[in-house]
Motif scaffolding. Structure first.
Motif, PDB file in Angstrom:
ATOM      1  N   UNK A 174      -5.303  16.402  -8.986  1.00 51.90           N
ATOM      2  CA  UNK A 174      -5.673  16.442 -10.406  1.00 51.90           C
ATOM      3  C   UNK A 174      -5.195  15.163 -11.063  1.00 51.90           C
ATOM      4  N   UNK A 175      -5.809  14.807 -12.164  1.00 48.33           N
ATOM      5  CA  UNK A 175      -5.463  13.558 -12.844  1.00 48.33           C
ATOM      6  C   UNK A 175      -4.101  13.694 -13.549  1.00 48.33           C
ATOM      7  N   UNK A 176      -3.097  12.926 -13.103  1.00 51.81           N
ATOM      8  CA  UNK A 176      -1.760  13.066 -13.694  1.00 51.81           C
ATOM      9  C   UNK A 176      -1.703  12.649 -15.165  1.00 51.81           C
ATOM     10  N   UNK A 177      -2.717  11.944 -15.627  1.00 55.86           N
ATOM     11  CA  UNK A 177      -2.746  11.570 -17.040  1.00 55.86           C
ATOM     12  C   UNK A 177      -3.198  12.760 -17.906  1.00 55.86           C
ATOM     13  N   UNK A 178      -3.943  13.680 -17.297  1.00 55.91           N
ATOM     14  CA  UNK A 178      -4.299  14.913 -18.020  1.00 55.91           C
ATOM     15  C   UNK A 178      -3.289  16.015 -17.738  1.00 55.91           C
ATOM     16  N   UNK A 179      -2.670  15.934 -16.566  1.00 51.77           N
ATOM     17  CA  UNK A 179      -1.843  17.039 -16.096  1.00 51.77           C
ATOM     18  C   UNK A 179      -0.609  16.464 -15.379  1.00 51.77           C
ATOM     19  N   UNK A 180       0.456  16.145 -16.136  1.00 48.56           N
ATOM     20  CA  UNK A 180       1.596  15.419 -15.565  1.00 48.56           C
ATOM     21  C   UNK A 180       2.368  16.186 -14.481  1.00 48.56           C
ATOM     22  N   UNK A 181       2.125  17.491 -14.353  1.00 47.69           N
ATOM     23  CA  UNK A 181       2.733  18.265 -13.262  1.00 47.69           C
ATOM     24  C   UNK A 181       2.066  17.971 -11.915  1.00 47.69           C
ATOM     25  N   UNK A 182       0.906  17.258 -11.975  1.00 44.62           N
ATOM     26  CA  UNK A 182       0.068  17.115 -10.775  1.00 44.62           C
ATOM     27  C   UNK A 182       0.811  16.523  -9.579  1.00 44.62           C
ATOM     28  N   UNK A 183       1.748  15.618  -9.824  1.00 44.66           N
ATOM     29  CA  UNK A 183       2.463  14.991  -8.703  1.00 44.66           C
ATOM     30  C   UNK A 183       3.222  16.040  -7.889  1.00 44.66           C
ATOM     31  N   UNK A 184       3.643  17.097  -8.555  1.00 39.44           N
ATOM     32  CA  UNK A 184       4.410  18.133  -7.870  1.00 39.44           C
ATOM     33  C   UNK A 184       3.491  19.223  -7.305  1.00 39.44           C
ATOM     34  N   UNK A 185       2.478  19.592  -8.109  1.00 38.20           N
ATOM     35  CA  UNK A 185       1.672  20.761  -7.737  1.00 38.20           C
ATOM     36  C   UNK A 185       0.441  20.403  -6.908  1.00 38.20           C
ATOM     37  N   UNK A 186      -0.056  19.173  -7.002  1.00 42.11           N
ATOM     38  CA  UNK A 186      -1.339  18.837  -6.385  1.00 42.11           C
ATOM     39  C   UNK A 186      -1.276  17.562  -5.537  1.00 42.11           C
ATOM     40  N   UNK A 187      -0.129  17.292  -4.950  1.00 40.56           N
ATOM     41  CA  UNK A 187       0.009  16.091  -4.117  1.00 40.56           C
ATOM     42  C   UNK A 187      -0.704  16.319  -2.780  1.00 40.56           C
ATOM     43  N   UNK A 188      -1.744  15.499  -2.504  1.00 41.18           N
ATOM     44  CA  UNK A 188      -2.552  15.715  -1.296  1.00 41.18           C
ATOM     45  C   UNK A 188      -2.151  14.783  -0.156  1.00 41.18           C
ATOM     46  N   UNK A 189      -1.697  13.579  -0.470  1.00 38.71           N
ATOM     47  CA  UNK A 189      -1.302  12.653   0.596  1.00 38.71           C
ATOM     48  C   UNK A 189      -0.329  11.614   0.061  1.00 38.71           C
ATOM     49  N   UNK A 190       0.532  11.154   0.973  1.00 35.59           N
ATOM     50  CA  UNK A 190       1.468  10.072   0.652  1.00 35.59           C
ATOM     51  C   UNK A 190       1.239   8.954   1.669  1.00 35.59           C
ATOM     52  N   UNK A 191       0.959   7.774   1.167  1.00 37.98           N
ATOM     53  CA  UNK A 191       0.746   6.606   2.029  1.00 37.98           C
ATOM     54  C   UNK A 191       1.857   5.610   1.729  1.00 37.98           C
ATOM     55  N   UNK A 192       2.587   5.216   2.778  1.00 41.79           N
ATOM     56  CA  UNK A 192       3.670   4.239   2.587  1.00 41.79           C
ATOM     57  C   UNK A 192       3.369   3.003   3.421  1.00 41.79           C
ATOM     58  N   UNK A 193       3.284   1.869   2.767  1.00 44.61           N
ATOM     59  CA  UNK A 193       2.946   0.606   3.425  1.00 44.61           C
ATOM     60  C   UNK A 193       1.733   0.789   4.354  1.00 44.61           C
TER      61      UNK A 193
ATOM     62  N   UNK B  42       0.834  -1.208   0.000  1.00 42.97           N
ATOM     63  CA  UNK B  42       0.000   0.000   0.000  1.00 42.97           C
ATOM     64  C   UNK B  42       0.865   1.252   0.000  1.00 42.97           C
ATOM     65  N   UNK B  43       1.648   1.408  -1.078  1.00 50.84           N
ATOM     66  CA  UNK B  43       2.412   2.632  -1.342  1.00 50.84           C
ATOM     67  C   UNK B  43       1.604   3.406  -2.371  1.00 50.84           C
ATOM     68  N   UNK B  44       0.811   4.363  -1.915  1.00 54.72           N
ATOM     69  CA  UNK B  44      -0.056   5.088  -2.851  1.00 54.72           C
ATOM     70  C   UNK B  44      -0.040   6.581  -2.563  1.00 54.72           C
ATOM     71  N   UNK B  45      -0.406   7.341  -3.585  1.00 53.57           N
ATOM     72  CA  UNK B  45      -0.486   8.794  -3.466  1.00 53.57           C
ATOM     73  C   UNK B  45      -1.921   9.225  -3.707  1.00 53.57           C
ATOM     74  N   UNK B  46      -2.294  10.329  -3.081  1.00 52.50           N
ATOM     75  CA  UNK B  46      -3.563  10.978  -3.359  1.00 52.50           C
ATOM     76  C   UNK B  46      -3.221  12.290  -4.053  1.00 52.50           C
ATOM     77  N   UNK B  47      -3.754  12.457  -5.270  1.00 57.61           N
ATOM     78  CA  UNK B  47      -3.378  13.604  -6.088  1.00 57.61           C
ATOM     79  C   UNK B  47      -4.654  14.371  -6.455  1.00 57.61           C
TER      80      UNK B  47
END
Ligand SMILES: [Zn+2]
Length: 391
Positions: A365-384, A358-363
């Motif tokens: 905006x859709x990174x497939x429409x907006x590839x900058x989203x991981x940097x500009x719209x990262x809402x949560x990081x879940x690790x294991x 369960x290594x997942x991110x909550x973003x």
């Protein structure tokens, strides 16, 4: 390990898009779909947001500070490096990089950081390390690397790294940008020297990553049987053919030259580095586009820690790969499933599917429409399954 219910998201991974909840138990994804009945787990509301796999950066240097000149490392003690590397690891994780491969450090500091992360003492991505880069005597990065004089010495160098429990081996096949008096176009370790490292690695189950810009060095590295080629600036048709045949991965690190050029001598980057980066940048972008077209396996990597290529800004590379010729979905694959394959963990990370870590991110905006989203719209990081950066 606590469970978690990520509720009402759109899931985006290399298999495409679908909506649903993600139920996490014991650090793994237990169920994906309509699982709202199983709600004794804490809930992370994800309506209107996107759940993606955590990103994988296959080329970082936790021992590098990201300042104008990496050679300041020579003035630092191992203790100082360790404190800095731990902070860099945390910044990397909080940026959404849940797994990373370190491509060269000093004093096995990065390997100790890996162990401390594994033991839960400090926060950071799941880390794979390669110890000291193995370089030609007096070659690129010789101010901290393990300098070797011939095939036999290269085999010894490989054994030394393996003895310190690194996961990978790193060789330097050509000159590079950040050291003075070396030329990225010129080969450094010979094919025989690289082969000695590859063979030592094979005996111990350690694959080899090769830094290579110029064509002669790339050919040497490919002929010696490395698993991944780092940078790959002067790749041509025939070398790309070899990579396809041998299933060699390319780790492009596009952001590294861009960061040096953008900062420039005005911010203190040495003139020789800015000059070499400017010369190389358009050439490597062309080679990258060609590699994408030919279908070479490309894994995301940043070279984070090189001048103004800051730990924690790693997702910049995702958007740069799109700018240089990938579709956003291809860039997502390079940063998740293909990177996981390079690291040999693709059965475990890289997808939002039951059974995966369960290594997942909550973003936002859709990174497939907006590839900058991981940097500009990262809402949560879940690790294991643990929220390490929350909404
Ligand atoms: Zn590097």
């Amino acid at each position: 390990m606590a469970g978690l219910l990520i509720e009402g998201a759109t899931i985006v991974d290399a298999r495409g898009e679908r909506s649903g909840d993600v139920l996490v138990r014991e650090g793994r994804i237990a169920e994906v779909g309509d699982v709202r009945t199983a709600t004794d787990e804490p809930v992370l509301a994800a309506n209107g947001k996107y759940v993606t796999p955590g990103l994988i950066d296959c080329h970082v240097h936790l021992c590098y500070e990201g300042g104008p000149n990496p050679q300041v490392m020579a003035k630092k003690s191992d203790v100082q490096l360790a404190i800095e590397a731990a902070a860099h690891a945390r910044a990397t994780l909080l940026a959404g990089i849940t797994t990373a491969r370190d491509c060269g450090g000093r004093g096995f500091v990065e390997t100790q950081v890996r162990n401390a992360i594994r033991a839960g003492i400090i926060e950071g991505p799941r880390l794979f390390t390669s110890g000291h880069p193995i370089v030609k005597k007096g070659g690129h990065m010789s101010y901290y690397a393990r300098q070797a004089t011939g095939p036999e010495d290269c085999a010894s160098a490989a054994k030394e790294q393996i003895g310190m429990e690194v996961d990978w081996l790193k060789v330097v096949a050509t000159g590079g940008i950040t050291s003075p008096n070396v030329d990225p176009k010129v080969a450094e370790l010979t094919e025989e020297m690289i082969r000695a490292v590859v063979e030592e690695g094979r005996r111990a189950g350690r694959p080899v990553a090769a830094h290579a810009h110029g064509g002669d060095g790339i050919r040497n590295a490919l002929a010696a049987g490395v698993r991944s080629l780092e940078h790959g600036t002067f790749l041509d048709e025939s070398m790309l053919g070899t990579m396809l045949r041998e299933k060699t991965f390319l780790v492009p690190t596009l952001v590294a030259t861009r960061a040096m050029i953008d900062a420039g001598t005005a911010k203190g980057v040495p003139e020789f580095a800015v000059r070499k980066a400017s010369e190389i940048d358009p050439i490597r972008r062309k080679a990258f586009a060609e590699a994408v077209k030919r279908g070479v396996a490309i894994a995301m990597g940043t070279d984070a820690g090189t001048p103004f290529n800051i730990h924690g800004e790693n997702p910049k590379e995702v958007a740069l790969m799109v700018e240089a010729g990938m579709t956003p979905m291809q860039a997502l694959e390079a940063s998740t499933t293909t990177a996981a394959k390079l690291l040999g963990i693709d059965a475990e990370v890289g997808l939002v599917e039951p059974g995966y870590r369960a290594d997942v991110l909550l973003v936002g905006r859709n990174p497939v429409d907006y590839p900058e989203a991981f940097r500009t719209d990262l809402a949560a990081v879940v690790q294991a399954g643990r929220i390490v950066r929350g909404p």
